[in-house]
Structures are given as structure tokens and as C-alpha cells.
Design a protein around this motif. Structure first.
Motif, PDB file in Angstrom:
ATOM      1  N   VAL A  67       3.336  15.234 -13.528  1.00 20.59           N
ATOM      2  CA  VAL A  67       3.268  13.785 -13.322  1.00 20.59           C
ATOM      3  C   VAL A  67       2.408  13.457 -12.115  1.00 20.59           C
ATOM      4  O   VAL A  67       1.584  12.529 -12.138  1.00 20.59           O
ATOM      5  CB  VAL A  67       4.687  13.199 -13.152  1.00 20.59           C
ATOM      6  N   GLN A  68       2.569  14.239 -11.026  1.00 17.96           N
ATOM      7  CA  GLN A  68       1.771  13.996  -9.826  1.00 17.96           C
ATOM      8  C   GLN A  68       0.280  14.147 -10.082  1.00 17.96           C
ATOM      9  O   GLN A  68      -0.535  13.453  -9.477  1.00 17.96           O
ATOM     10  CB  GLN A  68       2.189  14.956  -8.709  1.00 17.96           C
ATOM     11  N   ILE A  69      -0.074  15.051 -10.973  1.00 14.00           N
ATOM     12  CA  ILE A  69      -1.487  15.309 -11.231  1.00 14.00           C
ATOM     13  C   ILE A  69      -2.186  14.051 -11.728  1.00 14.00           C
ATOM     14  O   ILE A  69      -3.360  13.818 -11.430  1.00 14.00           O
ATOM     15  CB  ILE A  69      -1.644  16.473 -12.240  1.00 14.00           C
ATOM     16  N   PHE A  70      -1.467  13.207 -12.462  1.00 14.13           N
ATOM     17  CA  PHE A  70      -2.085  11.970 -12.940  1.00 14.13           C
ATOM     18  C   PHE A  70      -2.512  11.094 -11.764  1.00 14.13           C
ATOM     19  O   PHE A  70      -3.594  10.512 -11.770  1.00 14.13           O
ATOM     20  CB  PHE A  70      -1.110  11.214 -13.848  1.00 14.13           C
ATOM     21  N   GLY A 112      -6.760   2.206  -5.476  1.00 16.02           N
ATOM     22  CA  GLY A 112      -6.501   2.782  -6.791  1.00 16.02           C
ATOM     23  C   GLY A 112      -5.271   3.674  -6.787  1.00 16.02           C
ATOM     24  O   GLY A 112      -4.447   3.636  -7.716  1.00 16.02           O
ATOM     25  N   SER A 113      -5.125   4.470  -5.726  1.00 12.86           N
ATOM     26  CA  SER A 113      -3.960   5.348  -5.626  1.00 12.86           C
ATOM     27  C   SER A 113      -2.674   4.545  -5.523  1.00 12.86           C
ATOM     28  O   SER A 113      -1.652   4.883  -6.134  1.00 12.86           O
ATOM     29  CB  SER A 113      -4.118   6.261  -4.402  1.00 12.86           C
ATOM     30  N   ALA A 114      -2.707   3.455  -4.755  1.00 16.94           N
ATOM     31  CA  ALA A 114      -1.526   2.604  -4.610  1.00 16.94           C
ATOM     32  C   ALA A 114      -1.145   1.973  -5.950  1.00 16.94           C
ATOM     33  O   ALA A 114       0.046   1.893  -6.301  1.00 16.94           O
ATOM     34  CB  ALA A 114      -1.789   1.518  -3.570  1.00 16.94           C
ATOM     35  N   PRO A 150       4.495   8.507  -3.471  1.00 10.58           N
ATOM     36  CA  PRO A 150       3.788   7.509  -2.645  1.00 10.58           C
ATOM     37  C   PRO A 150       2.792   8.109  -1.661  1.00 10.58           C
ATOM     38  O   PRO A 150       1.851   7.426  -1.236  1.00 10.58           O
ATOM     39  CB  PRO A 150       4.945   6.806  -1.909  1.00 10.58           C
ATOM     40  N   SER A 151       2.966   9.380  -1.302  1.00 11.65           N
ATOM     41  CA  SER A 151       2.043   9.991  -0.337  1.00 11.65           C
ATOM     42  C   SER A 151       0.685  10.315  -0.939  1.00 11.65           C
ATOM     43  O   SER A 151      -0.204  10.804  -0.231  1.00 11.65           O
ATOM     44  CB  SER A 151       2.662  11.264   0.252  1.00 11.65           C
ATOM     45  N   THR A 152       0.498  10.041  -2.236  1.00  9.68           N
ATOM     46  CA  THR A 152      -0.840  10.238  -2.803  1.00  9.68           C
ATOM     47  C   THR A 152      -1.860   9.301  -2.148  1.00  9.68           C
ATOM     48  O   THR A 152      -3.051   9.571  -2.186  1.00  9.68           O
ATOM     49  CB  THR A 152      -0.843  10.010  -4.329  1.00  9.68           C
ATOM     50  N   MET A 153      -1.389   8.206  -1.534  1.00 14.33           N
ATOM     51  CA  MET A 153      -2.318   7.337  -0.798  1.00 14.33           C
ATOM     52  C   MET A 153      -2.864   8.041   0.437  1.00 14.33           C
ATOM     53  O   MET A 153      -4.040   7.899   0.783  1.00 14.33           O
ATOM     54  CB  MET A 153      -1.624   6.030  -0.425  1.00 14.33           C
ATOM     55  N   LEU A 154      -2.021   8.813   1.116  1.00 19.74           N
ATOM     56  CA  LEU A 154      -2.503   9.630   2.228  1.00 19.74           C
ATOM     57  C   LEU A 154      -3.482  10.688   1.736  1.00 19.74           C
ATOM     58  O   LEU A 154      -4.495  10.983   2.377  1.00 19.74           O
ATOM     59  CB  LEU A 154      -1.325  10.309   2.927  1.00 19.74           C
ATOM     60  N   MET A 155      -3.172  11.246   0.581  1.00 17.77           N
ATOM     61  CA  MET A 155      -4.063  12.253   0.010  1.00 17.77           C
ATOM     62  C   MET A 155      -5.414  11.644  -0.355  1.00 17.77           C
ATOM     63  O   MET A 155      -6.459  12.288  -0.213  1.00 17.77           O
ATOM     64  CB  MET A 155      -3.417  12.879  -1.222  1.00 17.77           C
ATOM     65  N   ALA A 156      -5.406  10.384  -0.815  1.00 17.90           N
ATOM     66  CA  ALA A 156      -6.657   9.699  -1.140  1.00 17.90           C
ATOM     67  C   ALA A 156      -7.555   9.609   0.086  1.00 17.90           C
ATOM     68  O   ALA A 156      -8.770   9.833   0.005  1.00 17.90           O
ATOM     69  CB  ALA A 156      -6.358   8.304  -1.684  1.00 17.90           C
ATOM     70  N   ALA A 213      -1.164  15.275   7.467  1.00 15.03           N
ATOM     71  CA  ALA A 213      -2.068  16.149   8.221  1.00 15.03           C
ATOM     72  C   ALA A 213      -3.442  16.199   7.571  1.00 15.03           C
ATOM     73  O   ALA A 213      -4.482  16.208   8.255  1.00 15.03           O
ATOM     74  CB  ALA A 213      -1.473  17.560   8.299  1.00 15.03           C
ATOM     75  N   PHE A 214      -3.455  16.226   6.276  1.00 21.23           N
ATOM     76  CA  PHE A 214      -4.692  16.225   5.488  1.00 21.23           C
ATOM     77  C   PHE A 214      -5.567  15.029   5.870  1.00 21.23           C
ATOM     78  O   PHE A 214      -6.761  15.160   6.158  1.00 21.23           O
ATOM     79  CB  PHE A 214      -4.261  16.139   4.022  1.00 21.23           C
ATOM     80  N   ALA A 215      -4.960  13.843   5.914  1.00 22.28           N
ATOM     81  CA  ALA A 215      -5.699  12.621   6.225  1.00 22.28           C
ATOM     82  C   ALA A 215      -6.178  12.626   7.669  1.00 22.28           C
ATOM     83  O   ALA A 215      -7.319  12.224   7.963  1.00 22.28           O
ATOM     84  CB  ALA A 215      -4.826  11.393   5.962  1.00 22.28           C
TER      85      ALA A 215
END
Length: 469
Positions: A67-70, A112-114, A150-156, A213-215
Motif C-alpha cells: 500500500v505504501q508503494i502507491f 501530490g504526496s499529501a 503520512p510521512s511520505t510527505m517528508l519522503m517527497a 532525516a532523509f529530508a
């Protein structure tokens, strides 16, 4: 290649000179280190969950990952777009446009991530059931996703900065972005899962902190060191949205195809029981560790192609594709041998038995062939996305995810169970991989002919406009 640059100073488009093989190897190797560090700690995270002794939790993490991969696919598409547009602008020597495009793309990526996160969260239960999660695995997978998604926005943000760093050729700092997330995961996962007894919730909290940390490290490299991201401006974002989305939307569509194929395969595997689902979850985590270099290689070749296209060096573009295909073959051969020799210990490490152990063992025997052709398709997609043909990448990826996955996987499952399903998917990968690389070379030829025609037309206009003496 690592020094700080004041605003307005153009970084050198150094991919237009020197050995293309060296550029491919350096960019691919540094990208591999960062990516594979993340994949290794993801694998360790799954191992920690497996050590809790409940196969249901292992399966739940596998479904949650799908699901996260989407959501992550949106970030990948935007990262590819920013890399393509920034590298092309730098190839022309236009640093101002490159900085502005980077800023606009980052804002659009977060938006888009949000939006995707907001869409997925209310639909988690039906989405998990759709891909085959049973009533015993849905609650654990849902808990994981409510924390991590929700942390996919940080990943973006982090992936956008990483795309900028790759576009300017700073492979070392792009590598450090991903290494930072991997280091956080490696340290915190055992502490939160076992030390604090948080189990699957601890694994999800670690995901959030790793993406933070990535961001941060991405910001330090792209903004603080290179000053390659302008201050976002609403008018610029609106003006740049068209060019960015023309690359990003087909690229996002392209990157949504693999999770669709993975979700379909997971659904097929779910029909063979929880042990098979757990084995497939382990395979899904082993794949990035084993073949993460192929993901990095496709990311590496994009900026090399983009800069040389901007400079009109079509000979170097062909050389880069040939070199990347050679490196793909050599890399897969080494990894395949390692999987073959390590299939027994790997199965024991994750405590797999029965059908799950059989599936992992089959992957170790056949995975190399499957992923060599996937690697060729990745190279083709990188070429299309960076050279103005993103719809071709979408068509090929969706072709592989549907025609190349669904009918052969169903037929294989009917004839030979879970291993047959995996083998069927591999046959589709072979067809589309060869097609992808062949079309990539054809695209370079098309661009070269277009430039030649444009040059002749420009010469003709100059001749007509020249005054007669």
C-alpha cells in the motif's frame, strides 16, 4: 563536485565529457550504496518483526508495504521529473531556470504526496482486503500505515532534494541522503521494536523518523551547500506546473504500474495460505537488497542522458545506454550467484517453512533471470522519462504490469502453484525488458534526426535572410 556554490553560479555539466562508462559506474555505485542501505535496514526491520514469532505480523508488514508503494510512487515520479528538467537546464547552462524548476517541483511533489495520503487513509481496510489481506492481518497492517503513511510527505522532500543532487552530478551527497535514513532505521528499529516493546508500531515510528532525516540531509546538500533550489514562488509554480507535470504525471503513472503488479501477485499468493504470503513478503524485501543496484543504475543514467541531450551529444547518449546495459548484466550475474549459494541460510534466517520456504528458494534460483530483464526495462524507462517520451515508459510499464504479469501469473499459478506464478511474471519481464532497451536506442535516434532537421531549417532561414550583394 562537492564544493558549495554561490547563487547564480552554474554547476559544471560534467557528464558531457569523460568516460561514459565511468559516469555510469560512479553514479550507479554511489546510488546503490544509499539505496541498498535503506533496503538492507528495511529487510532487518522485517526480520525483527519475524523474530516476534507471529507470521501474521510478517504478512501484515508485507501488505502494508504494498500500500505504501502507491504513495511512494508519486514521490519517485516527481524525483525523476526534477532530475530530468534540472539536468536538461544545466546542460544548456541555464542555472536560474534549474533552481526555479527545482523549487516548483518540490512544492508540487509535497502537494501530490499529501493528496494521495489523504485519499488512502480512509480506504485502508478495503485496499488491504483487495490485495488479499485476511481479517487476521488487516488490523496490524492498518496500525502500521496510520503511523507511517503520512510521512511520505517528508519522503517527497528528501527524494526531491536527492533528484536535484543527482541532476548536478553530486553523487556523494545524493548517496548521503539515503544513508541518513538507513542509519536512523538501523539504530532505532531494534530499540523501538524490542527495547521499548512497541512491536509493529515501533517499526512504523522508525519509518517516520528515518524520513525526517532523509529530508533534512537532502536540504543540507541541495540548498545549504549547492544553493540549487530557489525560494518557492506562487507565480513561478503556476508557470512551471505545466512543464513539470508533463514529465511527472506520465512518470507517476509509470511508477504506479509495479505496485499494481505486486498487489496482483500478492493477491494470487494469498490464495495459497499465510505461509506463502509470508514467503512472498520476504521476497519483496530481499528483491530491493539484492537488485537495488538496478534501481540506482536507472536513476544514474537519467541525468547523464539529460545533460548530453542538452549539449547535443547523441553519440555519448548511445554509449551511456550500452555501458548501462553491460553493467546491468555483470551486476545481475554476481547477485544471482550469491542468491544461489545463500538460499538455504536466507530461508533459515527468516524462519520460513513449507510453502514460504519453497517460494523463497525458487526466487533464489530464478530471480536473476527475471531481474536482468527488469533492469533492461528500467534503463528504457529512464531514457523515456529523461528524453521527453514519458508516455512510452507508461505504456511499457503498464504493459508489463498487466499483459506481462496477470495472464502468465494466473496460468503459472494454475500449473505450478506459487512458484509458477512467479515464473509466469518473469516471462512477461523478459519480453518487455528487451522491448524497452531497443526502444530507448530508437528514441535517441529520433531526437538526433529532429535536431538535424532543425539545424537544416535554421541554415535555410539564414540563407534566405542573407542580403544579396
Amino acid at each position: 563536485m562537492g564544493e558549495a556554490r554561490p547563487a547564480g553560479t552554474a554547476p559544471s555539466a560534467h557528464f558531457v565529457t569523460g568516460s561514459t562508462l565511468r559516469h555510469v559506474v560512479v553514479m550507479g555505485a554511489t546510488g546503490s550504496v544509499g539505496l541498498m542501505a535503506i533496503f538492507v535496514v528495511d529487510l532487518l526491520s522485517l526480520l525483527y518483526i519475524a523474530r516476534l514469532g507471529d507470521p501474521t505480523l510478517t504478512a501484515a508488514v508485507g501488505f502494508a508495504t504494498i500500500v505504501q508503494i502507491f504513495a511512494v510512487s508519486i514521490n519517485i515520479g516527481m524525483m525523476i521529473a526534477v532530475g530530468a528538467l534540472v539536468s536538461r537546464a544545466l546542460g544548456r547552462g541555464d542555472v536560474g531556470q534549474a533552481r526555479r524548476l527545482a523549487a516548483s517541483a518540490l512544492v508540487l511533489s509535497v502537494a501530490g504526496s499529501a493528496a494521495v495520503t489523504a485519499l488512502l487513509l480512509p480506504l485502508l481496510d478495503p485496499a488491504l482486503r483487495l490485495i488479499g489481506a485476511g481479517p487476521e492481518t488487516v488490523p496490524a497492517a492498518r496500525t502500521f500505515l496510520w503511523i507511517a503513511l503520512p510521512s511520505t510527505m517528508l519522503m517527497a522532500i528528501g527524494m526531491g532534494f536527492s533528484g536535484v543532487l543527482r541532476a548536478i552530478g553530486d553523487a556523494r551527497r545524493a548517496m548521503m541522503v539515503t544513508l541518513a535514513g538507513a542509519a536512523v532505521t538501523a539504530v532505532l528499529d531494534p530499540v523501538l521494536i524490542f527495547g521499548l516493546g512497541l512491536g509493529i508500531e515501533g517499526a512504523a515510528i522508525t519509518v517516520v523518523l528515518a524520513r525526517l532525516a532523509f529530508a533534512w540531509v537532502g536540504y543540507s546538500g541541495a540548498v545549504s551547500v549547492h544553493n540549487m533550489v530557489a525560494r518557492p514562488d506562487a507565480a513561478a509554480i503556476l508557470a512551471d506546473a505545466g512543464p513539470i507535470l508533463r514529465v511527472a504525471l506520465p512518470t507517476v503513472l509509470t511508477n504506479l504500474a509495479p505496485p499494481v503488479a505486486s498487489a496482483f501477485l500478492a493477491h494470487v499468493m494469498a490464495g495459497f495460505g499465510t505461509a506463502t504470503v509470508a514467503g512472498n513478503a520476504v521476497v519483496d524485501r530481499v528483491v530491493p537488497v539484492a537488485f537495488g543496484g538496478l534501481f540506482a543504475l536507472s536513476g544514474a543514467v537519467g541525468p547523464i542522458l539529460g545533460q548530453n541531450w542538452g549539449a547535443g551529444r547523441f553519440d555519448r547518449m548511445r554509449a551511456a545506454l550500452r555501458d548501462a546495459a553491460l553493467v546491468t548484466g555483470l551486476y545481475v550475474a554476481v547477485v544471482w550467484l550469491a542468491l544461489f549459494l545463500g538460499r538455504g541460510p536466507l530461508t533459515a534466517l527468516f524462519g520460513l517453512e513449507g510453502a514460504g520456504a519453497d517460494l523463497l528458494g525458487f526466487f533464489c534460483l530464478a530471480g536473476g533471470a527475471i531481474w536482468f530483464f527488469n533492469g533492461l526495462l528500467f534503463l528504457g524507462n529512464a531514457s523515456f522519462n529523461n528524453l521527453g517520451f514519458p508516455l512510452a515508459a507508461s505504456a511499457l510499464n503498464w504493459g508489463r504490469a498487466t499483459l506481462g504479469t496477470m495472464p502468465p501469473a494466473l496460468l503459472g499459478a494454475h500449473l505450478a502453484g506459487p512458484e509458477g506464478a512467479m515464473a509466469g511474471m518473469g516471462i512477461g519481464s523478459a519480453l518487455f525488458g528487451v522491448m524497452g532497451l531497443a526502444l530507448a536506442f530508437r528514441v535517441v535516434g529520433v531526437l538526433e534526426r529532429r535536431e538535424a532537421v532543425a539545424g537544416l531549417e535554421a541554415d535555410g532561414r539564414q540563407t534566405v535572410e542573407r542580403p544579396v550583394s
